[in-house]
Design a protein around this motif. Structure first.
Motif, PDB file in Angstrom:
ATOM      1  N   SER A 105      34.374 -42.288  17.281  1.00  0.00           N
ATOM      2  CA  SER A 105      33.970 -43.007  16.060  1.00  0.00           C
ATOM      3  C   SER A 105      34.013 -42.067  14.862  1.00  0.00           C
ATOM      4  CB  SER A 105      32.552 -43.561  16.216  1.00  0.00           C
ATOM      5  OG  SER A 105      32.524 -44.567  17.188  1.00  0.00           O
ATOM      6  N   ARG A 106      33.623 -40.825  15.085  1.00  0.00           N
ATOM      7  CA  ARG A 106      33.601 -39.844  13.985  1.00  0.00           C
ATOM      8  C   ARG A 106      35.018 -39.599  13.442  1.00  0.00           C
ATOM      9  NH1 ARG A 106      29.702 -37.448  10.509  1.00  0.00           N
ATOM     10  NH2 ARG A 106      31.237 -36.736   9.041  1.00  0.00           N
ATOM     11  N   LYS A 107      36.003 -39.631  14.357  1.00  0.00           N
ATOM     12  CA  LYS A 107      37.398 -39.420  13.914  1.00  0.00           C
ATOM     13  C   LYS A 107      37.788 -40.502  12.904  1.00  0.00           C
ATOM     14  CE  LYS A 107      39.282 -37.412  18.105  1.00  0.00           C
ATOM     15  NZ  LYS A 107      39.935 -37.803  19.346  1.00  0.00           N
ATOM     16  N   ILE A 108      37.301 -41.715  13.124  1.00  0.00           N
ATOM     17  CA  ILE A 108      37.635 -42.833  12.224  1.00  0.00           C
ATOM     18  C   ILE A 108      36.971 -42.621  10.866  1.00  0.00           C
ATOM     19  CG2 ILE A 108      37.305 -45.338  11.900  1.00  0.00           C
ATOM     20  CD1 ILE A 108      37.668 -45.446  15.086  1.00  0.00           C
ATOM     21  N   VAL A 109      35.684 -42.214  10.898  1.00  0.00           N
ATOM     22  CA  VAL A 109      34.957 -41.904   9.662  1.00  0.00           C
ATOM     23  C   VAL A 109      35.690 -40.791   8.899  1.00  0.00           C
ATOM     24  CG1 VAL A 109      32.855 -40.703   8.905  1.00  0.00           C
ATOM     25  CG2 VAL A 109      32.679 -42.676  10.427  1.00  0.00           C
ATOM     26  N   ASP A 110      36.060 -39.739   9.625  1.00  0.00           N
ATOM     27  CA  ASP A 110      36.699 -38.583   8.972  1.00  0.00           C
ATOM     28  C   ASP A 110      38.049 -38.956   8.369  1.00  0.00           C
ATOM     29  OD1 ASP A 110      34.540 -37.018   9.528  1.00  0.00           O
ATOM     30  OD2 ASP A 110      35.403 -36.065  11.305  1.00  0.00           O
ATOM     31  N   LEU A 111      38.812 -39.793   9.082  1.00  0.00           N
ATOM     32  CA  LEU A 111      40.132 -40.178   8.554  1.00  0.00           C
ATOM     33  C   LEU A 111      39.968 -41.022   7.278  1.00  0.00           C
ATOM     34  CD1 LEU A 111      43.202 -40.071   8.930  1.00  0.00           C
ATOM     35  CD2 LEU A 111      43.052 -42.154  10.304  1.00  0.00           C
ATOM     36  N   GLU A 112      38.998 -41.935   7.291  1.00  0.00           N
ATOM     37  CA  GLU A 112      38.775 -42.753   6.088  1.00  0.00           C
ATOM     38  C   GLU A 112      38.397 -41.855   4.905  1.00  0.00           C
ATOM     39  OE1 GLU A 112      37.587 -47.253   7.250  1.00  0.00           O
ATOM     40  OE2 GLU A 112      35.936 -45.967   6.637  1.00  0.00           O
ATOM     41  N   MET A 113      37.527 -40.887   5.177  1.00  0.00           N
ATOM     42  CA  MET A 113      37.090 -39.997   4.081  1.00  0.00           C
ATOM     43  C   MET A 113      38.264 -39.153   3.589  1.00  0.00           C
ATOM     44  SD  MET A 113      33.143 -39.006   4.572  1.00  0.00           S
ATOM     45  CE  MET A 113      33.237 -38.063   6.031  1.00  0.00           C
ATOM     46  N   LYS A 114      39.090 -38.692   4.531  1.00  0.00           N
ATOM     47  CA  LYS A 114      40.248 -37.871   4.144  1.00  0.00           C
ATOM     48  C   LYS A 114      41.189 -38.673   3.236  1.00  0.00           C
ATOM     49  CE  LYS A 114      44.110 -35.655   6.327  1.00  0.00           C
ATOM     50  NZ  LYS A 114      44.848 -35.837   7.563  1.00  0.00           N
ATOM     51  N   LEU A 115      41.403 -39.952   3.596  1.00  0.00           N
ATOM     52  CA  LEU A 115      42.316 -40.778   2.798  1.00  0.00           C
ATOM     53  C   LEU A 115      41.623 -41.360   1.562  1.00  0.00           C
ATOM     54  CD1 LEU A 115      44.232 -42.701   5.610  1.00  0.00           C
ATOM     55  CD2 LEU A 115      44.891 -40.611   4.436  1.00  0.00           C
ATOM     56  N   GLY A 116      40.282 -41.239   1.551  1.00  0.00           N
ATOM     57  CA  GLY A 116      39.516 -41.710   0.384  1.00  0.00           C
ATOM     58  C   GLY A 116      39.469 -43.218   0.253  1.00  0.00           C
ATOM     59  N   ARG A 117      39.605 -43.936   1.406  1.00  0.00           N
ATOM     60  CA  ARG A 117      39.594 -45.401   1.360  1.00  0.00           C
ATOM     61  C   ARG A 117      38.816 -45.967   2.525  1.00  0.00           C
ATOM     62  NH1 ARG A 117      44.791 -49.066   0.877  1.00  0.00           N
ATOM     63  NH2 ARG A 117      43.520 -50.658  -0.079  1.00  0.00           N
ATOM     64  N   LYS A 118      37.850 -46.843   2.225  1.00  0.00           N
ATOM     65  CA  LYS A 118      37.150 -47.535   3.313  1.00  0.00           C
ATOM     66  C   LYS A 118      38.011 -48.717   3.734  1.00  0.00           C
ATOM     67  CE  LYS A 118      33.121 -46.906   1.164  1.00  0.00           C
ATOM     68  NZ  LYS A 118      31.932 -47.284   0.491  1.00  0.00           N
ATOM     69  N   LEU A 119      38.471 -48.677   4.984  1.00  0.00           N
ATOM     70  CA  LEU A 119      39.370 -49.742   5.453  1.00  0.00           C
ATOM     71  C   LEU A 119      38.801 -50.505   6.652  1.00  0.00           C
ATOM     72  CD1 LEU A 119      42.752 -47.773   5.276  1.00  0.00           C
ATOM     73  CD2 LEU A 119      42.191 -49.810   3.954  1.00  0.00           C
ATOM     74  N   THR A 120      37.731 -49.943   7.253  1.00  0.00           N
ATOM     75  CA  THR A 120      37.275 -50.481   8.538  1.00  0.00           C
ATOM     76  C   THR A 120      35.976 -51.276   8.442  1.00  0.00           C
ATOM     77  OG1 THR A 120      38.171 -48.463   9.522  1.00  0.00           O
ATOM     78  CG2 THR A 120      36.718 -49.786  10.917  1.00  0.00           C
ATOM     79  N   GLN A 121      35.992 -52.497   8.970  1.00  0.00           N
ATOM     80  CA  GLN A 121      34.751 -53.256   9.150  1.00  0.00           C
ATOM     81  C   GLN A 121      34.551 -53.477  10.647  1.00  0.00           C
ATOM     82  OE1 GLN A 121      33.836 -56.382   6.418  1.00  0.00           O
ATOM     83  NE2 GLN A 121      32.686 -57.583   7.912  1.00  0.00           N
ATOM     84  N   VAL A 122      33.311 -53.263  11.119  1.00  0.00           N
ATOM     85  CA  VAL A 122      33.025 -53.377  12.558  1.00  0.00           C
ATOM     86  C   VAL A 122      32.363 -54.733  12.842  1.00  0.00           C
ATOM     87  CG1 VAL A 122      31.910 -52.276  14.537  1.00  0.00           C
ATOM     88  CG2 VAL A 122      32.709 -50.868  12.637  1.00  0.00           C
ATOM     89  N   GLY A 123      32.712 -55.321  13.998  1.00  0.00           N
ATOM     90  CA  GLY A 123      32.267 -56.679  14.329  1.00  0.00           C
ATOM     91  C   GLY A 123      30.828 -56.815  14.803  1.00  0.00           C
ATOM     92  N   PHE A 124      29.897 -56.256  14.036  1.00  0.00           N
ATOM     93  CA  PHE A 124      28.473 -56.468  14.347  1.00  0.00           C
ATOM     94  C   PHE A 124      28.025 -57.754  13.640  1.00  0.00           C
ATOM     95  CE2 PHE A 124      28.338 -51.641  14.733  1.00  0.00           C
ATOM     96  CZ  PHE A 124      28.218 -51.661  16.117  1.00  0.00           C
ATOM     97  N   MET A 125      28.309 -58.894  14.298  1.00  0.00           N
ATOM     98  CA  MET A 125      28.140 -60.190  13.616  1.00  0.00           C
ATOM     99  C   MET A 125      26.701 -60.610  13.420  1.00  0.00           C
ATOM    100  SD  MET A 125      28.146 -60.428  16.863  1.00  0.00           S
ATOM    101  CE  MET A 125      27.309 -61.221  18.201  1.00  0.00           C
TER     102      MET A 125
END
Ligand code: NAD
Ligand code: ISE
Length: 336
Positions: A105-125
């Motif tokens: 999960s941290r890899k996903i957070v780090d990649l978003e921060m590196k690219l400077g764009r929030k792209l991910t929404q998680v299905g906690f409905m």
């Protein structure tokens, strides 16, 4: 405005979300699907005119006809598919859990921060469920004082084949890890797993039921019973005890029946029905956010990562029997 979506994984929730995106959600068009099970992928699009089955996940993610991705495949694929979607610079709605480990999960957070764009929404409905929303509104108003204790139960009729203690926390309990942090406006700092007497209906290594005792940074204690083979129904309970009152989730029943000297209501048996409205609101919020260019309106990659940290500590406690610490401090400015 409308964008085109590709669905990765066409099992139970994949078919359900594809149908929902096609029929119920505005501003989105399902144009492609992929599943390792090709028959299932074809079945998924049989009522979605114009949609195609892609040959690989990469073909779907990188396709020119796909603007955004919905990941509903088996949990072990989420991390890889999510990272590839972010690398393709496409908004991604990923079912829980974000990854199997906090490192993933941290890899996903780090990649978003590196690219400077929030792209991910998680299905906690559950954050979109009317009952939880009403409880949150009441708690946030301060009308019943600050929360002190919460009692939760997460009961499934029958465990998925092969379900183990990882699935108990990372597949089921993870909903409470996220929604209780959101509801209580706090984060968990410790967890202890307790194994009561095991039901004869649990197969293999799964300890069922199991209890998690979790403490938040403000000292709120949350007890959670996870019971994956409860037999009688799909039953989600949540009660928050505050200083001046108590608030409790209502049971979702329509009618009361008086018959044969009995007074009763039905109990649902499937998560699809229990949270049917929440899934609709959740995906509409996501579609609207993508169309606005915000990409996320709900649980972010950071929330997915936070829940993974609780899950991992719960797993550790299942093995040690001890209370295990959770370190969710250091939420980056990027995710505030
Ligand atoms: P499922 O077993 O019915 O479907 C999983 C699908 O993934 C299957 O069709 C399988 O063939 C496919 N798959 C497996 N490996 C794949 C790969 N490498 N590439 C593409 N597809 C692959 O399971 P499900 O109940 O639909 O759950 C799917 C995911 O959704 C899980 O991660 C689960 O945690 C999540 N889920 C969330 C909720 C919720 O309430 N938010 C409810 C159910 C499931
Ligand atoms: C399933 O995968 C879900 O996410 C449901 O919401 C949850 O209640 C159930 O326990 C899981 O198996």
């Amino acid at each position: 405005m409308s964008f085109r979506v590709g669905v990765l994984g066409t099992g139970a929730i994949g078919k359900d979300h594809a149908r929902r995106l096609h029929r119920t959600i505005h501003g989105v068009e399902v144009v492609a699907v992929y599943d390792v099970n090709t028959d299932s992928a074809h079945e998924c699009i049989k009522d979605i005119p114009g949609a195609v089955v892609m040959s690989t996940p990469e073909e779907l993610i990188n396709s020119d006809i796909v603007d955004a991705i919905v990941i509903t495949s088996a949990s072990f694929t989420h991390e890889e598919f999510c990272l590839k979607s972010i690398e393709a610079n496409k908004p991604v709605f990923v079912e829980k859990p974000l990854a199997l480990s906090s490192e993933g999960s941290r890899k996903i957070v780090d990649l978003e921060m590196k690219l400077g764009r929030k792209l991910t929404q998680v299905g906690f409905m559950r954050r979109f469920d009317t009952g939880y929303l009403a409880m949150k509104k009441l708690l946030d108003s301060g009308e019943i004082g600050v929360p002190l204790v919460a009692h939760c139960a997460h009961r499934n009729v029958k465990a998925m084949p092969g379900a183990d203690n990882l699935e108990a926390v990372n597949g089921s309990g993870i909903h409470e890890f996220d929604c209780m942090s959101w509801l209580l406006d706090d984060y968990f700092v410790s967890v202890q797993a307790i194994f009561p007497r095991k039901t004869k209906n649990a197969l293999g290594e799964l300890s069922d039921p199991q209890i998690l005792i979790m403490t938040t940074s403000k000292g709120i204690v949350v007890d959670l019973e996870i019971f994956l083979n409860c037999k009688y129904g799909y039953d989600i309970q949540c009660e928050v005890v505050a200083e001046e009152g108590i608030t409790k989730l209502q049971d979702p029943s329509d009618i009361v029946i008086r018959r044969d000297a009995k007074l009763y209501t039905d109990i649902l048996v499937d998560w699809k029905d229990r949270f049917i409205a929440a899934y609709d609101v959740e995906l509409q919020a996501w579609a609207d956010a993508v169309n606005r260019g915000d990409n996320v309106d709900g649980p972010s990659a950071w929330d997915g990562y936070s829940a993974s940290l609780v899950s991992e500590a719960a797993l550790k406690s299942q093995l040690s029997g001890q209370t295990e610490k959770i370190d969710i401090t250091g939420r980056p400015e990027f995710y505030r």
